[in-house]
Design a protein around this motif. Structure first.
Motif: not given
Length: 457
Positions: A257-274
């Motif tokens: 809602d703030r960055m405008g990412f899809t759920t899939g894009q958010a999961n990609i960023l989460l995977a990078i974080y992990i």
């Protein structure tokens, strides 16, 4: 240099073999936390309220169990070892609990879920505590403890990534979500005995001698948590778990809602974080050998907080622009628990010198409790703050601009406040490398004077 003050190094092969237990521990954490509740609700037909009640009840029951387990482990002496024996005990409990949850059918009740969740979590607690306490006794020196806990955390990241890949692969093969969850559970059930067998077979254990005439008293609990060094670690660990936990609770809302990412894009960023933890855990452990563990934590918390500020200035709909921030914060966050767990091992030495008894299991039970409390509290805190700023998750990016701004400020400010508090808890920390080396020297001298440690092959 006196033999007792040397910095003996374990071979990387030994540390990697010992770290195998981290694979199922982290894998089950991801599978159970992220996927299992939804599996019960969507595929087994268990009401959401029942699922929530089952998980909440188990976590509450689990709180007093862990300190009792830690104390029982520390008092165990057998020809098979101390923490090795408990590692073998924990594996079938974890596997049996998971299998019974997997075999649940339509109409299972609250009692069934609570009962087998308890068995599963008992296995997880035993494996987690015995692994950490065994590591504390396996690595004898200040720097070596940073190294072993860093490798353990990195191996744990691999476990998380491996189990996260299973539902992705299953989806690409055309299977539904339930099949992906079942495949995750079977993977963990198959992985656990292999990991435990590797640790038991390849890792030596020495049960340290204990001074005679020392008995654990009820007031010793209070002495453990009020000891300045341990109190600082517990306070820091609580804050350092609250910060990332706060961030995790709001990550999807902020990304969508703030960055405008899809759920899939958010999961990609989460995977990078992990995945950043693969480099971050051993990297922060290496830094601790150069500047000291508590200084490494303070430095990491400062950089982590400054990096989070950059999120307020990143452009919308630009995943690539967020990658450096997610990688660096994941890199640094991976070192938080690594270093506090390594510091706890030094405290265990200090306590054994004074009390004459092993307390590693109990100390790690206390640090585990702080993490569990933090994860539970973070959800309550974050959702309460979101409600106050007027953000409604159901509306999504249709919220008013002020509510979206409130979401952004909440997402960024909470982790910064708690992480910086965690670093501040360690200002003036006294159990430095020099003090730890002196404690270790005195322990080695006393152990040699009493009787030889009990080697377990």
């Amino acid at each position: 240099m006196n033999k007792a003050t040397q910095d003996p190094r374990l071979s990387l092969r030994t540390i990697l073999a010992f770290s195998a237990t981290s694979l199922p521990i982290t894998a089950v954490a991801v599978a159970v936390t992220v996927h299992l509740p939804a599996y019960f609700a969507a595929n087994i037909g268990v009401a959401l309220a029942v699922v929530a009640a089952a998980f909440a009840a188990v976590r509450m029951i689990d709180v007093p169990i862990e300190p009792a387990l830690g104390l029982l482990m520390d008092r165990t002496r057998s020809r098979f070892g101390r923490y090795r024996l408990w590692t073998v005990i924990g594996a079938p409990l974890l596997m049996g609990g998971l299998l019974m949850l997997l075999f649940a059918r339509d109409g299972v009740g609250l009692g069934y879920l609570i009962g087998w969740l308890l068995v599963m979590y008992l296995g997880v607690s035993i494996l987690t505590l015995s692994h950490a306490a065994w590591a504390a006794t396996l690595a004898k020196s200040y720097n070596e403890r940073s190294r072993i806990f860093g490798v353990m955390a990195a191996v744990g990241v691999l476990g998380a990534v491996m189990v996260l890949m299973i539902p992705i692969v299953m989806e690409r093969m055309g299977h539904h979500d339930a099949a992906g969850v079942r495949a995750m559970i079977w993977f963990i059930v198959g992985l656990t005995p292999l990991a435990v067998a590797t640790v038991v077979w390849r890792t030596p254990e020495t049960v340290a001698p204990e001074a005679p005439g020392q008995r654990f008293r009820a007031r010793d609990y209070l002495e453990l948590i009020t000891r300045p060094s341990m109190a600082r670690i517990l306070a820091a660990d609580l804050c350092l778990s609250l910060g990332p936990g706060w961030m995790s609770a709001l990550f999807i809302f902020f990304s969508r809602d703030r960055m405008g990412f899809t759920t899939g894009q958010a999961n990609i960023l989460l995977a990078i974080y992990i995945l950043a933890g693969l480099a971050g855990a051993p990297g922060m452990a290496w830094l601790a050998t150069k500047i000291g563990k508590h200084r490494a934590v303070i430095l990491a918390t400062t950089i982590y907080s400054l990096t989070l500020v950059s999120l307020a200035f990143l452009p919308r709909d630009n995943v690539a622009a967020s990658i450096p921030t997610m990688f660096l914060t994941g890199f640094l966050a991976a070192g938080f628990n690594v270093l506090t767990r390594a510091m706890t091992a030094d405290v265990a030495d200090e306590i054994r010198l004074e009390q004459g008894k092993e307390r590693s299991g109990l100390l790690y039970a206390l640090t585990t409790l702080t993490s569990k409390i933090a994860l539970a509290v973070s959800i309550v805190l974050t959702f309460s703050v979101l409600d106050r700023v007027g953000y409604d998750p159901k509306i999504g990016d249709g919220n008013a601009p002020d509510a979206i701004t409130g979401l952004m400020l909440t997402f960024i400010s909470g982790p910064i406040v708690f992480v910086m508090l965690g670093g501040a808890c360690l200002l003036g920390y006294k159990l430095t490398a020099e003090r730890a080396a002196d404690v270790r020297r005195q322990l080695d001298e006393r152990d040699a004077a009493l009787f030889d440690p009990t080697p377990v092959i």
